[in-house]
Scaffold this motif. Structure first.
Motif, PDB file in Angstrom:
ATOM      1  N   TRP A  41     -11.792  -2.632   2.976  1.00 20.75           N
ATOM      2  CA  TRP A  41     -11.247  -1.453   2.316  1.00 20.75           C
ATOM      3  C   TRP A  41     -11.604  -1.418   0.841  1.00 20.75           C
ATOM      4  O   TRP A  41     -11.823  -2.444   0.204  1.00 20.75           O
ATOM      5  CB  TRP A  41      -9.733  -1.362   2.487  1.00 20.75           C
ATOM      6  N   CYS A  42     -11.679  -0.207   0.311  1.00 20.19           N
ATOM      7  CA  CYS A  42     -11.859   0.033  -1.109  1.00 20.19           C
ATOM      8  C   CYS A  42     -11.336   1.435  -1.386  1.00 20.19           C
ATOM      9  O   CYS A  42     -11.818   2.413  -0.806  1.00 20.19           O
ATOM     10  CB  CYS A  42     -13.321  -0.094  -1.517  1.00 20.19           C
ATOM     11  N   THR A  43     -10.332   1.533  -2.224  1.00 24.47           N
ATOM     12  CA  THR A  43      -9.625   2.794  -2.422  1.00 24.47           C
ATOM     13  C   THR A  43     -10.484   3.814  -3.171  1.00 24.47           C
ATOM     14  O   THR A  43     -11.488   3.490  -3.793  1.00 24.47           O
ATOM     15  CB  THR A  43      -8.326   2.557  -3.212  1.00 24.47           C
ATOM     16  N   ASN A  73      -5.191  -1.349  -7.155  1.00 25.79           N
ATOM     17  CA  ASN A  73      -5.080  -0.422  -6.028  1.00 25.79           C
ATOM     18  C   ASN A  73      -5.428  -1.082  -4.702  1.00 25.79           C
ATOM     19  O   ASN A  73      -4.739  -0.876  -3.695  1.00 25.79           O
ATOM     20  CB  ASN A  73      -5.997   0.794  -6.258  1.00 25.79           C
ATOM     21  N   ASN A  74      -6.505  -1.868  -4.676  1.00 21.95           N
ATOM     22  CA  ASN A  74      -6.894  -2.535  -3.432  1.00 21.95           C
ATOM     23  C   ASN A  74      -5.873  -3.588  -3.011  1.00 21.95           C
ATOM     24  O   ASN A  74      -5.533  -3.703  -1.830  1.00 21.95           O
ATOM     25  CB  ASN A  74      -8.278  -3.162  -3.584  1.00 21.95           C
ATOM     26  N   SER A  88     -11.491   3.799   3.218  1.00 18.91           N
ATOM     27  CA  SER A  88     -11.602   4.229   1.833  1.00 18.91           C
ATOM     28  C   SER A  88     -10.840   5.541   1.677  1.00 18.91           C
ATOM     29  O   SER A  88     -10.119   5.956   2.580  1.00 18.91           O
ATOM     30  CB  SER A  88     -13.067   4.385   1.424  1.00 18.91           C
ATOM     31  N   GLY A  89     -10.999   6.169   0.524  1.00 18.90           N
ATOM     32  CA  GLY A  89     -10.261   7.400   0.286  1.00 18.90           C
ATOM     33  C   GLY A  89     -11.000   8.633   0.758  1.00 18.90           C
ATOM     34  O   GLY A  89     -10.459   9.462   1.488  1.00 18.90           O
ATOM     35  N   HIS A 122      -8.157  10.064  -1.335  1.00 22.31           N
ATOM     36  CA  HIS A 122      -8.419   9.458  -2.647  1.00 22.31           C
ATOM     37  C   HIS A 122      -7.105   9.204  -3.389  1.00 22.31           C
ATOM     38  O   HIS A 122      -6.797   8.076  -3.762  1.00 22.31           O
ATOM     39  CB  HIS A 122      -9.329  10.389  -3.461  1.00 22.31           C
ATOM     40  N   THR A 165      -4.618   6.739  -1.461  1.00 24.70           N
ATOM     41  CA  THR A 165      -4.878   5.296  -1.489  1.00 24.70           C
ATOM     42  C   THR A 165      -4.761   4.700  -2.882  1.00 24.70           C
ATOM     43  O   THR A 165      -4.724   3.469  -3.024  1.00 24.70           O
ATOM     44  CB  THR A 165      -6.292   4.978  -0.940  1.00 24.70           C
ATOM     45  N   GLU A 166      -4.693   5.557  -3.926  1.00 23.08           N
ATOM     46  CA  GLU A 166      -4.699   5.034  -5.290  1.00 23.08           C
ATOM     47  C   GLU A 166      -3.386   5.295  -6.031  1.00 23.08           C
ATOM     48  O   GLU A 166      -3.356   5.280  -7.257  1.00 23.08           O
ATOM     49  CB  GLU A 166      -5.891   5.605  -6.067  1.00 23.08           C
ATOM     50  N   ASP A 220      -8.501  -0.929 -10.102  1.00 21.50           N
ATOM     51  CA  ASP A 220      -8.879  -1.118  -8.707  1.00 21.50           C
ATOM     52  C   ASP A 220      -8.947  -2.596  -8.342  1.00 21.50           C
ATOM     53  O   ASP A 220      -8.590  -2.989  -7.240  1.00 21.50           O
ATOM     54  CB  ASP A 220     -10.259  -0.490  -8.443  1.00 21.50           C
ATOM     55  N   LEU A 262      -2.724  -1.697  -1.769  1.00 21.72           N
ATOM     56  CA  LEU A 262      -2.899  -1.076  -0.453  1.00 21.72           C
ATOM     57  C   LEU A 262      -2.893  -2.142   0.631  1.00 21.72           C
ATOM     58  O   LEU A 262      -2.254  -1.974   1.677  1.00 21.72           O
ATOM     59  CB  LEU A 262      -4.208  -0.287  -0.409  1.00 21.72           C
TER      60      LEU A 262
END
Length: 249
Positions: A172-174, A108-109, A194-195, A217, A220-221, A101, A112
């Motif tokens: 944002w945070c996945t 991931n962040n 977020s997810g 979820h 986004t990941e 992440d 994205l």
């Protein structure tokens, strides 16, 4: 490439020892000592493992592994079937949760944000897991961003709150990071992405005036594991492939 070398390279790349997590990061299941082909995906599901077996891969790399703090430690049911498939076919499993992440380029962040064209300005929340920055256009509303994200991720997101609010700063945070919403508000966000979404998240979005966008979820990941596959192929000459198995969340 030797399995031990690949593990050391991944641990160093993703800065595993620095982070506190609620799962073991790194090599979770040991397979053959030589690795030439790596399959990357989001979750160590039976479907992904079957795909690795069918494609004669030596190792699997995922974001969501097999072992989590607080799990029942017994090897039964689906966990037994997954482990048996890996061990019977001598396939290794690498899993990196928060390290994937948080990586500044492959994470991931990061991925994205790059996909959406967001300009990163800082971090917030636990261990700097959340990201904050500016959207691609200064005049975008929360509704505009919801449409753009839906098109980019190929999944309809859920927007809660004022769709007409102009988003000058997006946080944002996945994944399942709805718990960081309040911290995103305190960091100055006009929209938090977020997810997943929880019941209490709806009330906070309505009462704070800051919209919340649940974009999925899995949706986004997907991009961290894909970026790692590209890195392994480019950096080490491995055949590293990413497979996106259908998941509606």
């Amino acid at each position: 490439m030797q399995l031990a070398e690949l593990g050391a390279q991944l641990d160093a790349l993703l800065d595993t020892p620095r982070l506190k997590d609620y799962c073991p990061n790194g090599l979770q299941v040991e397979g053959r000592t030589e690795v030439a082909r790596v399959l990357c995906g989001v979750t160590a599901s039976q479907a992904l493992i079957d795909h690795a077996i069918g494609g004669d891969y030596d190792a699997v790399f995922v974001h969501h592994g097999l072992f989590w703090r607080g799990d029942d430690g017994r090897v039964t049911g689906y966990r037994r079937r997954r482990l048996r498939a890996l061990l019977a076919n001598d396939i290794s499993l690498f899993a990196y949760h928060l390290p994937l992440d948080m990586h500044p380029e492959l994470g991931n962040n990061a991925q994205l944000g790059a996909l959406m064209g967001w300009q990163v300005e800082g971090r917030f929340a636990d261990q700097g897991l959340g990201w904050i920055g500016r959207p691609a256009r200064a005049d975008m509303t929360a509704g505009d961003l919801a449409v753009t994200i839906g098109a980019s991720l190929r999944r309809d997101p859920m927007l809660v709150g004022d769709a007409g609010r102009v988003v000058r700063r997006v946080a944002w945070c996945t994944g399942a990071a709805q718990g960081y919403f309040e911290q995103a508000i305190l960091a100055g966000a006009d929209l938090y992405v977020s997810g997943e979404i929880s019941e209490q998240t709806v009330h906070l979005a309505r009462e704070s005036g800051v919209p919340y966008l649940a974009a999925g979820h899995h949706a986004t990941e997907r991009y961290g594991a894909r970026a790692v596959a590209e890195h392994l192929a480019r950096q080490f000459g491995l055949q590293a492939d990413f497979v996106d198995l259908d998941n509606p969340v």
